[in-house]
Scaffold this active site. Sequence first.
Site, mmCIF file in Angstrom:
data_model
loop_
_atom_site.group_PDB
_atom_site.id
_atom_site.type_symbol
_atom_site.label_atom_id
_atom_site.label_comp_id
_atom_site.label_asym_id
_atom_site.label_seq_id
_atom_site.Cartn_x
_atom_site.Cartn_y
_atom_site.Cartn_z
ATOM 1 N N THR A 199 -53.902 21.638 21.135
ATOM 2 C CA THR A 199 -55.107 20.807 21.207
ATOM 3 C C THR A 199 -56.337 21.656 21.487
ATOM 4 O OG1 THR A 199 -53.796 18.913 21.927
ATOM 5 C CG2 THR A 199 -56.162 18.806 22.326
ATOM 6 N N CYS A 200 -56.195 22.636 22.359
ATOM 7 C CA CYS A 200 -57.329 23.507 22.709
ATOM 8 C C CYS A 200 -57.794 24.313 21.504
ATOM 9 C CB CYS A 200 -56.943 24.439 23.858
ATOM 10 S SG CYS A 200 -56.354 23.553 25.320
ATOM 11 N N SER A 201 -56.839 24.871 20.760
ATOM 12 C CA SER A 201 -57.166 25.727 19.622
ATOM 13 C C SER A 201 -57.525 24.970 18.352
ATOM 14 C CB SER A 201 -55.990 26.661 19.308
ATOM 15 O OG SER A 201 -55.856 27.637 20.304
ATOM 16 N N THR A 242 -53.193 26.994 23.049
ATOM 17 C CA THR A 242 -52.399 25.766 23.017
ATOM 18 C C THR A 242 -52.930 24.888 21.878
ATOM 19 O OG1 THR A 242 -53.808 24.729 24.675
ATOM 20 C CG2 THR A 242 -51.833 25.878 25.474
ATOM 21 N N LEU A 285 -61.904 23.702 20.973
ATOM 22 C CA LEU A 285 -62.744 24.872 20.694
ATOM 23 C C LEU A 285 -63.443 24.802 19.333
ATOM 24 C CD1 LEU A 285 -63.773 27.714 21.507
ATOM 25 C CD2 LEU A 285 -61.700 28.618 20.466
#
Length: 160
Positions: free
Chosen positions: A48-50, A46, A54
């Site tokens: 924001t996560c990627s 996703t 992270l």
Amino acid sequence: MTISIGDKLPAASFKVMTDDGAKTLTTDDIFAGKKVVLFGVPGAFTPTCSNNHLPGYLENHDAIRARGVDTIAVLSVNDQHVMAAWARFTGAEGKILFLADGSGEFAKNIGLDIDLSGAGMGVRSKRFSMILDDGKVTALNIETQPGVNESGAAKILEQL
């Protein structure tokens, strides 16, 4: 009830991918006798996560480990195949441990689950980070707004 500083993680198991296929790791395997930074994301791949969450842990991997951390792990309510693909895609293999909480049971058990059904994602993990010493929470950061404001690597470095 949401996990708090001073609490011990509940017993759980996670799936990870290895060269020999899927493997189950328990909370004891991951946290017993170790200092671990664990961060949770709503979903692998996703935006924001990627793009925001992270990468900070990957960029600060050496600095975090230099402060006595044995393992940096990311948790998501995805299956182990998706988590392994995300690890390969981001270049984080061998640096960050990618834990699949496929059914979201662990996220629910620590009170950090969130229903994102309205966005078509189902029940996921809230965005969070924590420092654990032998499975006991010594620092906890839970996002209350969209984005990576409280749970990023910079905050963890301040807390270590």
